[in-house]
Design a protein around this motif. Sequence first.
Motif, PDB file in Angstrom:
ATOM      1  N   GLU A 154       0.815  -1.212   0.000  1.00 21.78           N
ATOM      2  CA  GLU A 154       0.000   0.000   0.000  1.00 21.78           C
ATOM      3  C   GLU A 154       0.854   1.271   0.000  1.00 21.78           C
ATOM      4  OE1 GLU A 154      -3.267  -0.036  -0.234  1.00 21.78           O
ATOM      5  OE2 GLU A 154      -3.364  -2.234  -0.201  1.00 21.78           O
ATOM      6  N   MET A 155       2.122   1.137   0.370  1.00 19.10           N
ATOM      7  CA  MET A 155       2.994   2.308   0.503  1.00 19.10           C
ATOM      8  C   MET A 155       4.004   2.445  -0.627  1.00 19.10           C
ATOM      9  SD  MET A 155       3.680   2.069   4.609  1.00 19.10           S
ATOM     10  CE  MET A 155       4.699   3.531   4.632  1.00 19.10           C
ATOM     11  N   VAL A 156       4.178   1.385  -1.412  1.00 19.46           N
ATOM     12  CA  VAL A 156       5.167   1.397  -2.494  1.00 19.46           C
ATOM     13  C   VAL A 156       4.527   1.868  -3.796  1.00 19.46           C
ATOM     14  CG1 VAL A 156       6.562  -0.094  -3.969  1.00 19.46           C
ATOM     15  CG2 VAL A 156       6.672  -0.342  -1.498  1.00 19.46           C
ATOM     16  N   LYS A 157       5.228   2.729  -4.482  1.00 16.70           N
ATOM     17  CA  LYS A 157       4.789   3.218  -5.791  1.00 16.70           C
ATOM     18  C   LYS A 157       5.480   2.397  -6.859  1.00 16.70           C
ATOM     19  CE  LYS A 157       4.342   7.461  -8.519  1.00 16.70           C
ATOM     20  NZ  LYS A 157       4.616   8.912  -8.555  1.00 16.70           N
ATOM     21  N   LYS A 158       4.754   1.458  -7.422  1.00 17.95           N
ATOM     22  CA  LYS A 158       5.374   0.520  -8.354  1.00 17.95           C
ATOM     23  C   LYS A 158       5.633   1.136  -9.727  1.00 17.95           C
ATOM     24  CE  LYS A 158       3.517  -3.641  -6.155  1.00 17.95           C
ATOM     25  NZ  LYS A 158       2.916  -2.966  -5.001  1.00 17.95           N
ATOM     26  N   ASN A 159       4.843   2.118 -10.113  1.00 19.22           N
ATOM     27  CA  ASN A 159       5.006   2.717 -11.448  1.00 19.22           C
ATOM     28  C   ASN A 159       5.844   3.985 -11.394  1.00 19.22           C
ATOM     29  OD1 ASN A 159       3.089   4.192 -10.069  1.00 19.22           O
ATOM     30  ND2 ASN A 159       1.896   4.693 -11.896  1.00 19.22           N
ATOM     31  N   ASN A 160       6.867   3.981 -10.521  1.00 22.85           N
ATOM     32  CA  ASN A 160       7.741   5.154 -10.441  1.00 22.85           C
ATOM     33  C   ASN A 160       8.633   5.223 -11.678  1.00 22.85           C
ATOM     34  OD1 ASN A 160      10.685   4.023  -9.665  1.00 22.85           O
ATOM     35  ND2 ASN A 160       9.133   2.780  -8.643  1.00 22.85           N
ATOM     36  N   PHE A 161       8.664   6.358 -12.315  1.00 27.94           N
ATOM     37  CA  PHE A 161       9.560   6.607 -13.453  1.00 27.94           C
ATOM     38  C   PHE A 161      10.134   8.010 -13.294  1.00 27.94           C
ATOM     39  CE2 PHE A 161       6.993   3.229 -15.296  1.00 27.94           C
ATOM     40  CZ  PHE A 161       7.954   2.459 -15.935  1.00 27.94           C
ATOM     41  N   SER A 162      11.428   8.074 -13.082  1.00 25.36           N
ATOM     42  CA  SER A 162      12.099   9.364 -12.987  1.00 25.36           C
ATOM     43  C   SER A 162      12.615   9.762 -14.364  1.00 25.36           C
ATOM     44  CB  SER A 162      13.270   9.299 -11.999  1.00 25.36           C
ATOM     45  OG  SER A 162      12.822   8.977 -10.698  1.00 25.36           O
ATOM     46  N   GLN A 163      12.646  11.053 -14.611  1.00 16.34           N
ATOM     47  CA  GLN A 163      13.152  11.529 -15.898  1.00 16.34           C
ATOM     48  C   GLN A 163      13.990  12.780 -15.700  1.00 16.34           C
ATOM     49  OE1 GLN A 163      10.210  13.393 -18.547  1.00 16.34           O
ATOM     50  NE2 GLN A 163       8.670  13.099 -16.928  1.00 16.34           N
ATOM     51  N   TYR A 164      14.883  12.987 -16.659  1.00 17.18           N
ATOM     52  CA  TYR A 164      15.816  14.112 -16.590  1.00 17.18           C
ATOM     53  C   TYR A 164      16.061  14.622 -18.000  1.00 17.18           C
ATOM     54  CZ  TYR A 164      20.277  16.593 -15.893  1.00 17.18           C
ATOM     55  OH  TYR A 164      21.272  17.527 -15.872  1.00 17.18           O
ATOM     56  N   HIS A 165      16.052  15.940 -18.140  1.00 17.68           N
ATOM     57  CA  HIS A 165      16.320  16.570 -19.435  1.00 17.68           C
ATOM     58  C   HIS A 165      17.192  17.802 -19.197  1.00 17.68           C
ATOM     59  CE1 HIS A 165      12.966  14.244 -21.235  1.00 17.68           C
ATOM     60  NE2 HIS A 165      12.369  14.479 -20.077  1.00 17.68           N
ATOM     61  N   THR A 166      18.201  17.963 -20.010  1.00 19.93           N
ATOM     62  CA  THR A 166      19.023  19.165 -19.921  1.00 19.93           C
ATOM     63  C   THR A 166      19.510  19.555 -21.311  1.00 19.93           C
ATOM     64  OG1 THR A 166      20.996  20.162 -18.925  1.00 19.93           O
ATOM     65  CG2 THR A 166      21.120  17.827 -19.442  1.00 19.93           C
ATOM     66  N   LEU A 167      19.508  20.837 -21.564  1.00 23.35           N
ATOM     67  CA  LEU A 167      19.986  21.384 -22.828  1.00 23.35           C
ATOM     68  C   LEU A 167      21.002  22.469 -22.526  1.00 23.35           C
ATOM     69  CD1 LEU A 167      19.811  21.690 -25.942  1.00 23.35           C
ATOM     70  CD2 LEU A 167      18.014  23.404 -25.543  1.00 23.35           C
ATOM     71  N   ALA A 168      22.187  22.355 -23.133  1.00 31.99           N
ATOM     72  CA  ALA A 168      23.253  23.337 -22.945  1.00 31.99           C
ATOM     73  C   ALA A 168      23.599  23.963 -24.287  1.00 31.99           C
ATOM     74  CB  ALA A 168      24.489  22.684 -22.334  1.00 31.99           C
ATOM     75  N   ILE A 169      23.819  25.271 -24.274  1.00 32.15           N
ATOM     76  CA  ILE A 169      24.216  26.024 -25.466  1.00 32.15           C
ATOM     77  C   ILE A 169      25.534  26.717 -25.133  1.00 32.15           C
ATOM     78  CG2 ILE A 169      23.555  27.792 -27.132  1.00 32.15           C
ATOM     79  CD1 ILE A 169      20.655  27.409 -26.190  1.00 32.15           C
ATOM     80  N   SER A 170      26.532  26.545 -25.986  1.00 32.90           N
ATOM     81  CA  SER A 170      27.833  27.143 -25.714  1.00 32.90           C
ATOM     82  C   SER A 170      28.499  27.556 -27.013  1.00 32.90           C
ATOM     83  CB  SER A 170      28.733  26.150 -24.960  1.00 32.90           C
ATOM     84  OG  SER A 170      28.966  24.995 -25.735  1.00 32.90           O
ATOM     85  N   GLY A 171      29.422  28.469 -26.876  1.00 36.03           N
ATOM     86  CA  GLY A 171      30.157  28.938 -28.040  1.00 36.03           C
ATOM     87  C   GLY A 171      30.921  30.189 -27.697  1.00 36.03           C
ATOM     88  N   GLY A 172      31.334  30.908 -28.716  1.00 35.94           N
ATOM     89  CA  GLY A 172      32.070  32.136 -28.466  1.00 35.94           C
ATOM     90  C   GLY A 172      32.994  32.488 -29.601  1.00 35.94           C
ATOM     91  N   GLY A 173      33.635  33.618 -29.431  1.00 38.99           N
ATOM     92  CA  GLY A 173      34.577  34.087 -30.422  1.00 38.99           C
ATOM     93  C   GLY A 173      35.953  34.254 -29.834  1.00 38.99           C
ATOM     94  N   GLU A 174      36.739  35.093 -30.453  1.00 36.93           N
ATOM     95  CA  GLU A 174      38.129  35.267 -30.033  1.00 36.93           C
ATOM     96  C   GLU A 174      38.234  35.908 -28.656  1.00 36.93           C
ATOM     97  OE1 GLU A 174      42.186  37.595 -31.565  1.00 36.93           O
ATOM     98  OE2 GLU A 174      40.370  37.507 -32.820  1.00 36.93           O
ATOM     99  N   ASN A 175      37.302  36.827 -28.327  1.00 37.43           N
ATOM    100  CA  ASN A 175      37.410  37.585 -27.094  1.00 37.43           C
ATOM    101  C   ASN A 175      36.342  37.268 -26.057  1.00 37.43           C
ATOM    102  OD1 ASN A 175      39.693  39.126 -27.896  1.00 37.43           O
ATOM    103  ND2 ASN A 175      38.342  40.351 -29.213  1.00 37.43           N
ATOM    104  N   ASN A 176      35.454  36.376 -26.355  1.00 38.96           N
ATOM    105  CA  ASN A 176      34.419  36.052 -25.385  1.00 38.96           C
ATOM    106  C   ASN A 176      33.868  34.664 -25.666  1.00 38.96           C
ATOM    107  OD1 ASN A 176      31.891  36.298 -27.194  1.00 38.96           O
ATOM    108  ND2 ASN A 176      32.949  38.263 -27.509  1.00 38.96           N
ATOM    109  N   ASN A 177      33.300  34.064 -24.659  1.00 38.08           N
ATOM    110  CA  ASN A 177      32.605  32.796 -24.834  1.00 38.08           C
ATOM    111  C   ASN A 177      31.508  32.693 -23.788  1.00 38.08           C
ATOM    112  OD1 ASN A 177      33.711  31.229 -22.399  1.00 38.08           O
ATOM    113  ND2 ASN A 177      35.606  31.847 -23.447  1.00 38.08           N
ATOM    114  N   PHE A 178      30.607  31.773 -23.998  1.00 41.34           N
ATOM    115  CA  PHE A 178      29.467  31.642 -23.107  1.00 41.34           C
ATOM    116  C   PHE A 178      29.032  30.182 -23.055  1.00 41.34           C
ATOM    117  CE2 PHE A 178      27.607  31.770 -27.278  1.00 41.34           C
ATOM    118  CZ  PHE A 178      26.526  30.912 -27.205  1.00 41.34           C
ATOM    119  N   ARG A 179      28.334  29.853 -22.006  1.00 41.18           N
ATOM    120  CA  ARG A 179      27.654  28.569 -21.888  1.00 41.18           C
ATOM    121  C   ARG A 179      26.428  28.761 -21.012  1.00 41.18           C
ATOM    122  NH1 ARG A 179      26.924  23.821 -18.913  1.00 41.18           N
ATOM    123  NH2 ARG A 179      26.894  21.929 -20.201  1.00 41.18           N
TER     124      ARG A 179
END
Length: 999
Positions: free
Chosen positions: A300-325
């Motif tokens: 009665e206390m256990v959740k049998k249909n447990n499904f964890s999920q994770y999503h991540t999106l990263a954007i990175s780049g830059g030029g000669e004098n700067n960069n970002f992520r």
Amino acid sequence: MNKLYNSTIGQDKNSFWRITSTMIVLLLLSVISVPVFAQSTTITGVVSSATDQSPLVGVTVRIKGGDTATSTDQNGSFSIQAATGDILQFSYIAFLPEEVKIGNANRLQVVMRSDSRSMEEVVVVGFGTARKSEITAASTNIKAEDFRQGAARNAMDLLQGKVAGLQVSRSGSNPNTGVALQLRGVTSISGTNSPLVVIDGIPGGNLDLLQQADIESINVLKDGSAAAIYGTQANGGVILVTTKKGAPGKTRFDYSTYINKDFLQREPDFLSADEFRQKIDEGFMAETQDFGANVNAIDEMVKKNNFSQYHTLAISGGGENNNFRASTYYRDLQSIAKENGRTEYGVRANFNGKGLDDRLTTQVDFVTNLNNANLLGGGGWEWAYTRNPTLPIKNEDGSWFYDQTSTNQVARLYEEHSRRQQQTTTISGTVGYEIIKDLKFNMFGSMQRNSWVDGYYATLNSEPAFKDERKLTGSASQSTVLEFKYAFEPTISFNRIINDVHSFNAVAGYSYRYDVNQGFNAANRGFQNDVFEENNMGAGTALTLGYAGIGSYKNDNKIIGFLGRLIYSFDSKYTIQGTFRRDGSSRFGANNKWGNFGSLGAAWNISSEDFMQNVTFVNDLKLRASYGVTGNQDIPNYRSLVTLGTGNNYIYPDGVWRQTYGPDRNPNPNLRWETKSEYNAGVDFMLFDGRLGGAIDVYKRITKDLLGNYTSQQPPFIRNFIFTNVGQISSRGVELTLNAIPVRNENVTWTIDLIGSSNRNRMDSFSNDTFKADANDYGSIGGAGALGNAIRTFEGGRIGDFYGKRFAGFSEDGKWLFYKRDGSVVPFNEINDSRTDLENTDLAVLGNAIPKYYLSINSTVRYKNFDFRIFFRGRFDYDILNTMQLTYGNRRTLPNNVLHDAFDKHADLDDTYMYSDYYLESGSHLKLDELTLGYTFKLNSERVRNLRIYATGTNLALFTKYTGNDPEFIGDTGLGPGIDNRGMFPNTRSLLMGLNIGF
């Protein structure tokens, strides 16, 4: 002549044509063979890091066995002329070499793995970086590719079994619990034993802000020399976390996701309802104990249909004098327990810029995390296993079944809620300016804000309403917490190599930290309906009746420090490092606000000596020795001051009831920090062309002036206790790290990592000239019988010693028998169980709860595009007190449910609850902790940079003789380890499917 010619032609005409035909065929074959076997073509590609798929600039690309070579540009791209069948070799400082055989494809995607053993690797050391060859202290650098691959709930989970001497412990699979960290044993009684966590320079960084996909590396500073630059905050060691940053080149997109499911395993073996009735029939209980139901409360206390999920999106780049992520993520952690889990989402952004001819550098970091946690479930497991399984969960009319002796934990899941809404935000920035070449000024500042609101409500039909004596139905409470952490740290650094011989790496600076904590809470009862829940607290009638509650608090503390470090290296052979820090803390007494901390270390790169140049099997060999002093100020605020607390309300002569106040602690103007001095000697090595490498460290540490509460005399003191400095703890140990590559060729790479450690922790003294104590007790047994504490630590004795009666068997009628100190066997009532008369007591040290040995083995095989990892962890040679057997392996527990062992393993027992070595079991175990199978697609695509799919299983197998809970989840840190928890969160096995893709 003509006759001769005609004669020759005539005789050899057929041969002539045969020779001519053969020459023509050979000529044609040679022409054809040029494009088929020897014609070269242009091979292009991109080389990236396996850690974060960022491009690697300056990688050497060479045709094996030839002179043709090139290198990658700022985008990680290369172009080279090669033929089918040629082997391209890729080499880069601090990365393992790679080889790729040219096939039909003319565009390659090459992934290189960092070589943490490389002496040229640059690592973070606190307030700067240094080459690994210059490190004189004990530290371990873990790259992202070496992390555990499971669904980590906390960034420190990634380090389990990866760092020799570091204990990372959990109490179960509850996603709302954290981890306990301890490095090289216990160092304090009342202060923290945990390492200081520094995230991108932010001291005391919040672990909720870290996501696995955002972490570049984690460097663990283990000894006093490495940690001394953090002064009073570093007794437990330091963990430096570096997150990923942008890189020049095209904008890159990286997306990662996984789905994970937990499965219940290793449950305690209690009687089922049918078996319980059988025991009633056998006369162990009265027939009235059969209430007619057939309930498995765990289901009665256990959740049998447990499904964890994770999503991540990263954007990175830059030029000669700067960069970002910038990255964003969403994580939904579903627990094996109902009404237990957390949903998180957040953003992390980093920007780096350069100007003024690259002399000015700037860095800005922003990260925020929002967390909605369901805190209601996750408990009640002991009730679920031990309740009479014939009792109903609900009455016949559908209402919940409540009784006065227990709590219906299933009903709680439907009639109550407990939720947390939390946000943690950090913003930090660094401005640097190169005053002259190699001399740079940096100014770092950060602000961390952490706040949460907890809300609880129990409905009119809940058990708290059913049991309320005043019939005040409905119960609500709400609390808020707000924490701020400020840091400001300007530094000046100098890093230069002179004449290719003298290397100077120096830093000096100032550190300021200020923390403020405040909170508010309120509770009320007696609601007319469940509409508002805890969101209209004033509607409860308990407020007007004087039964409501309210409270609040606020406190702060400050640390100021001056620091400096110098690393000097001569000819890449000899290195000396010195560190000094002077700290002042508001937590200490007026006479001891300031303390001095420092370290000295030396290293000898033997492999750079001339006499080693012909020893070809040795690639790197370095000896290290260091000594460092650190402190501990991580105690509650205001312990050195006399503070006022509230007392009872009294009626004044004017007839008004007023609150009274009085001192609630003694002042101690001499209160000071704990001081830990540590010696460390080690060797780093790499042999056989990188096939075998590692490190060995031995250490001894002594912590003096331990912080703790002691009994004080009245008078002259106002209260009967005082927080002061008394006692000493010591530890010594050895740590081993081995990295081997048994197989490395163009198709297969097999690596093996072995991590091992052993530590001996002792309490040297509990006393000084003023305060005396022979021993202290820890580790409450709890549960039935009021059995007190299981662990006693003596002066001069080991930390974690079990102390109690020695089991000698059972009498014919099932009563306990124990050994006296002279070896005779007597019943319990003849035992001298005094804990003060140590010369005559029959109690003795029974075992020890701290593992003597820790071991982990990680084996990774990469075959073409496949990768397979198997990871084992284990603890060995220690004891665990099995409190589940102590209470529920005893038939006296009936009519509550009991283990099957009560009728077989403990069939001879017919007596009350007793603590002795009868219930101590070996906790030694080896666990198959992780199994990962992945496949990386080598795509000849301009758009898709990398694509990997993988499957991971965690906690797959356990090899142990221990009969209780999973021994991994039984604490091995602190002063009261090794006691199994009767109500521990169930053990789970998890399966995960993941995807990483880069564009």
